[in-house]
Write a protein that holds these residues in place. Structure first.
Motif, PDB file in Angstrom:
ATOM      1  N   LEU A  12     -11.540 -20.863  95.649  1.00  0.00           N
ATOM      2  CA  LEU A  12     -10.660 -20.176  96.601  1.00  0.00           C
ATOM      3  C   LEU A  12     -10.823 -18.666  96.583  1.00  0.00           C
ATOM      4  O   LEU A  12     -10.272 -17.976  97.435  1.00  0.00           O
ATOM      5  N   GLY A  13     -11.559 -18.129  95.633  1.00  0.00           N
ATOM      6  CA  GLY A  13     -11.741 -16.694  95.546  1.00  0.00           C
ATOM      7  C   GLY A  13     -12.285 -16.298  94.188  1.00  0.00           C
ATOM      8  O   GLY A  13     -12.427 -17.139  93.289  1.00  0.00           O
ATOM      9  N   ILE A  14     -12.587 -15.010  94.046  1.00  0.00           N
ATOM     10  CA  ILE A  14     -13.092 -14.475  92.781  1.00  0.00           C
ATOM     11  C   ILE A  14     -12.002 -13.622  92.156  1.00  0.00           C
ATOM     12  O   ILE A  14     -11.559 -12.620  92.736  1.00  0.00           O
ATOM     13  N   ILE A  15     -11.557 -13.999  90.968  1.00  0.00           N
ATOM     14  CA  ILE A  15     -10.520 -13.249  90.263  1.00  0.00           C
ATOM     15  C   ILE A  15     -11.099 -11.916  89.792  1.00  0.00           C
ATOM     16  O   ILE A  15     -12.144 -11.886  89.144  1.00  0.00           O
ATOM     17  N   THR A  16     -10.419 -10.819  90.102  1.00  0.00           N
ATOM     18  CA  THR A  16     -10.920  -9.492  89.747  1.00  0.00           C
ATOM     19  C   THR A  16      -9.981  -8.710  88.825  1.00  0.00           C
ATOM     20  O   THR A  16     -10.333  -7.631  88.358  1.00  0.00           O
ATOM     21  N   GLU A  17      -8.801  -9.253  88.576  1.00  0.00           N
ATOM     22  CA  GLU A  17      -7.836  -8.575  87.703  1.00  0.00           C
ATOM     23  C   GLU A  17      -6.780  -9.597  87.282  1.00  0.00           C
ATOM     24  O   GLU A  17      -6.419 -10.471  88.076  1.00  0.00           O
ATOM     25  N   HIS A  55     -19.594 -25.812  86.609  1.00  0.00           N
ATOM     26  CA  HIS A  55     -18.871 -24.882  87.484  1.00  0.00           C
ATOM     27  C   HIS A  55     -19.741 -23.760  88.040  1.00  0.00           C
ATOM     28  O   HIS A  55     -19.484 -23.251  89.129  1.00  0.00           O
ATOM     29  N   VAL A  56     -20.755 -23.326  87.275  1.00  0.00           N
ATOM     30  CA  VAL A  56     -21.562 -22.171  87.713  1.00  0.00           C
ATOM     31  C   VAL A  56     -22.857 -22.590  88.378  1.00  0.00           C
ATOM     32  O   VAL A  56     -23.693 -21.744  88.712  1.00  0.00           O
ATOM     33  N   ASN A  57     -23.057 -23.880  88.598  1.00  0.00           N
ATOM     34  CA  ASN A  57     -24.242 -24.335  89.314  1.00  0.00           C
ATOM     35  C   ASN A  57     -24.204 -23.909  90.779  1.00  0.00           C
ATOM     36  O   ASN A  57     -23.128 -23.682  91.349  1.00  0.00           O
ATOM     37  N   LEU A  95      -1.888 -21.384  91.864  1.00  0.00           N
ATOM     38  CA  LEU A  95      -2.857 -21.971  92.787  1.00  0.00           C
ATOM     39  C   LEU A  95      -4.275 -21.525  92.422  1.00  0.00           C
ATOM     40  O   LEU A  95      -5.220 -22.325  92.467  1.00  0.00           O
ATOM     41  N   MET A  96      -4.403 -20.256  92.040  1.00  0.00           N
ATOM     42  CA  MET A  96      -5.731 -19.736  91.698  1.00  0.00           C
ATOM     43  C   MET A  96      -6.176 -20.172  90.304  1.00  0.00           C
ATOM     44  O   MET A  96      -7.375 -20.334  90.042  1.00  0.00           O
ATOM     45  N   ILE A  97      -5.205 -20.355  89.386  1.00  0.00           N
ATOM     46  CA  ILE A  97      -5.557 -20.788  88.027  1.00  0.00           C
ATOM     47  C   ILE A  97      -5.952 -22.261  88.078  1.00  0.00           C
ATOM     48  O   ILE A  97      -5.155 -23.111  88.453  1.00  0.00           O
ATOM     49  N   GLY A  98      -7.186 -22.543  87.715  1.00  0.00           N
ATOM     50  CA  GLY A  98      -7.682 -23.900  87.799  1.00  0.00           C
ATOM     51  C   GLY A  98      -8.373 -24.221  89.106  1.00  0.00           C
ATOM     52  O   GLY A  98      -8.866 -25.339  89.287  1.00  0.00           O
ATOM     53  N   ALA A  99      -8.467 -23.253  90.029  1.00  0.00           N
ATOM     54  CA  ALA A  99      -9.174 -23.483  91.288  1.00  0.00           C
ATOM     55  C   ALA A  99     -10.682 -23.412  91.122  1.00  0.00           C
ATOM     56  O   ALA A  99     -11.430 -23.696  92.054  1.00  0.00           O
ATOM     57  N   GLU A 100     -11.144 -23.021  89.935  1.00  0.00           N
ATOM     58  CA  GLU A 100     -12.563 -23.053  89.577  1.00  0.00           C
ATOM     59  C   GLU A 100     -13.426 -22.223  90.519  1.00  0.00           C
ATOM     60  O   GLU A 100     -14.574 -22.562  90.815  1.00  0.00           O
ATOM     61  N   GLY A 101     -12.877 -21.116  91.010  1.00  0.00           N
ATOM     62  CA  GLY A 101     -13.645 -20.226  91.872  1.00  0.00           C
ATOM     63  C   GLY A 101     -13.858 -20.737  93.273  1.00  0.00           C
ATOM     64  O   GLY A 101     -14.626 -20.153  94.035  1.00  0.00           O
ATOM     65  N   MET A 136     -11.634 -18.243  81.947  1.00  0.00           N
ATOM     66  CA  MET A 136     -10.595 -19.075  81.351  1.00  0.00           C
ATOM     67  C   MET A 136      -9.487 -19.362  82.355  1.00  0.00           C
ATOM     68  O   MET A 136      -8.938 -20.471  82.400  1.00  0.00           O
ATOM     69  N   ALA A 137      -9.134 -18.364  83.175  1.00  0.00           N
ATOM     70  CA  ALA A 137      -8.111 -18.594  84.200  1.00  0.00           C
ATOM     71  C   ALA A 137      -8.624 -19.528  85.279  1.00  0.00           C
ATOM     72  O   ALA A 137      -7.912 -20.442  85.722  1.00  0.00           O
ATOM     73  N   ALA A 138      -9.871 -19.332  85.700  1.00  0.00           N
ATOM     74  CA  ALA A 138     -10.427 -20.143  86.783  1.00  0.00           C
ATOM     75  C   ALA A 138     -10.502 -21.603  86.422  1.00  0.00           C
ATOM     76  O   ALA A 138     -10.358 -22.480  87.289  1.00  0.00           O
ATOM     77  N   THR A 139     -10.718 -21.913  85.143  1.00  0.00           N
ATOM     78  CA  THR A 139     -10.813 -23.307  84.713  1.00  0.00           C
ATOM     79  C   THR A 139      -9.531 -23.814  84.057  1.00  0.00           C
ATOM     80  O   THR A 139      -9.493 -24.924  83.547  1.00  0.00           O
ATOM     81  N   ARG A 140      -8.489 -23.004  84.050  1.00  0.00           N
ATOM     82  CA  ARG A 140      -7.199 -23.361  83.444  1.00  0.00           C
ATOM     83  C   ARG A 140      -7.401 -23.787  81.985  1.00  0.00           C
ATOM     84  O   ARG A 140      -6.958 -24.838  81.540  1.00  0.00           O
TER      85      ARG A 140
END
Length: 464
Positions: A207-212, A85-87, A199-205, A148-152
């Motif tokens: 669609l956007g960067i979670i900030t809160e 995911h971070v590549n 929609l954002m949970i599991g989007a793996e970054g 954890m949220a980004a990867t569900r």
């Protein structure tokens, strides 16, 4: 669309970011390598720079600069994800949010908390200790809440407390345009429009960067008891897990280790368990309810041929066993110097678990691979870790063939190619097989609508 690494555009973006962030923009190779994929077998594809953000406003500025130059943006929390995911396959800027690690607002009366994305689950639970509440999602690694949220993510406690999908009430994210989006209110339910939180949970970054994030908390249990049961074969252990779920026995954790995994745990942690398939459980509740639950479990296990059943409320003994389970990945790798780990997960309906885990063990043996199965079997999720000699091309080819075979097996059993690791780069080719072309078409439409320049973590989940 981004197709090639544009050196001129990346250089211009780095110049602007250096002027804004100063020493918090790192371009040294060691920093960049640490922010590429490092945790399993995928190639490390490093970003061109690492930006250490300290606020939502800074994330906005970073994203706007990158959007102006059409430079990729790769969100980074703690780097514990397993599927690349971070590549940075197209280069770009890794946005490290680990310094955004504050508890912003705690509301014990509503049993919720608002946090920044860089706080880790262990740090959050330390902050919550005096409130009588805790955040229950436990993926094993001390991951960041945003990651954890980004990867569900889920983990050992999902059987009782659910996954990140169930625990995030709302979130704030910086979109590829640089605008800030808030997905929902703190209400426990809502029918207001699209469910943007999920929609954002599991989007793996992508669609956007979670900030809160605003999270649902759980009460700390009055009492906790751990239990173990050893079985003569995998099928009996998995059948017991299935019956526990079918009887609605309220276990808080239920982990499976095959005989190889138990052997590795014994060698690395000296826990002295019988080296046969094992269930490791934890019960939460009042002392009376836990006594009843453990007795029911013991009866089920013995009816299925368990050769050893024991339980204890001793906190030190319980922590010792769970530490061995949580440390399993790195401890097992340490037993095979010179080898690397191919780590993969799948999830199937619980009624298919015994057949799939048994077949997985047999396939490892058939291919002559050193590997093991462990899993969060309460929800049908299991993981396989294969130890591969990187100097042996045939060994690696067999390991890759095994991973593909396992994904196909799970999908054939109406399961998924990933229960909690996510798609990232490593599982992209299995997504259409699992969901069909129509689902991927809709995902691509969402991605292209939100991120028309394809700057947000490109090259993950699916190709455009």
């Amino acid at each position: 669309m981004l197709e090639l690494r544009d050196r001129n555009a990346i250089g211009a973006a780095i110049s602007e970011l250096e002027a804004r962030l100063g020493p918090r923009l790192a371009t040294g190779r060691s920093f960049r390598e640490q922010h590429g994929h490092t945790t399993t077998w995928l190639e490390n594809q490093i970003p061109d720079a690492v930006a250490f953000a300290e606020s939502t406003e800074e994330v906005q500025e970073i994203v706007r600069i990158c959007a102006r130059h059409r430079v990729p943006v790769i969100p980074f929390g703690t780097g514990t994800s397993l599927e690349g995911h971070v590549n940075a396959p197209l280069g770009g800027i890794s946005v490290d949010v680990s310094r955004m690690d504050k508890v912003l607002s705690l509301r014990p009366e509503d049993m919720d908390v608002t946090v920044q994305p860089g706080i880790t689950r262990e740090a959050l639970n330390t902050e919550l200790r005096a409130t009588g509440l805790f955040f229950p999602v436990d993926p094993g690694a001390n991951a960041s809440i945003g990651g954890m949220a980004a990867t569900r993510a889920s983990g050992t406690t999902a059987v009782r407390y659910g996954t990140m999908r169930d625990r995030v009430l709302s979130l704030e994210a910086v979109l590829p345009s640089g605008e800030v989006m808030r997905s929902a209110s703190r209400a426990r339910k809502s029918s207001a429009g699209y469910d943007l939180t999920r929609l954002m949970i599991g989007a793996e970054g992508t669609l956007g960067i979670i900030t809160e994030l605003t999270l649902r908390l759980a009460p700390q249990p009055e009492a906790v008891t751990g239990a173990i049961a050893s079985f003569t074969d995998i099928e009996a252990a998995c059948l017991t897990a299935q019956e526990v779920i079918q009887l609605a026995l309220p276990v808080a954790r239920m982990e499976f280790l095959d005989e190889a995994a138990v052997s590795y745990v014994n060698r690395s942690h000296g826990v002295g368990l019988p080296e046969t398939p094992l269930l490791l459980l934890e019960f939460h509740g009042s002392p009376g309810s836990i006594d009843e639950q453990t007795e029911v479990f013991a009866e089920l296990a013995r009816d299925n041929g368990a050769v050893n059943v024991a339980w204890s409320a001793d906190a030190d003994e319980r922590r010792r066993l769970w530490k061995a389970r949580h440390d399993f990945y790195l401890a097992a790798l340490g037993l095979f110097p010179g080898r690397v780990g191919f780590s993969t997960d799948v999830c199937v309906p619980v009624s298919h678990l015994a057949a799939c885990v048994t077949a997985s063990r047999a396939k490892l043996d058939e291919l002559g691979l050193i590997g093991t199965n462990v899993g969060h079997v309460g929800d049908g999720n299991f993981h396989t870790l294969v130890f591969v000699d990187p100097q042996d091309a045939g060994n690696r080819d067999r390991a890759e063939a095994y991973v593909g075979w396992l994904n196909d097996l799970a999908i054939a059993h109406d399961g998924t190619c990933t229960g909690e690791h996510g798609i990232g780069q490593g599982k992209m080719k299995y997504l259409e097989k699992e969901l069909g072309a129509g689902a991927l078409e809709m995902m691509r439409a969402v991605k292209q609508g939100v991120d028309p320049l394809n700057i947000m973590n490109p090259g993950k989940i699916f190709s455009l």
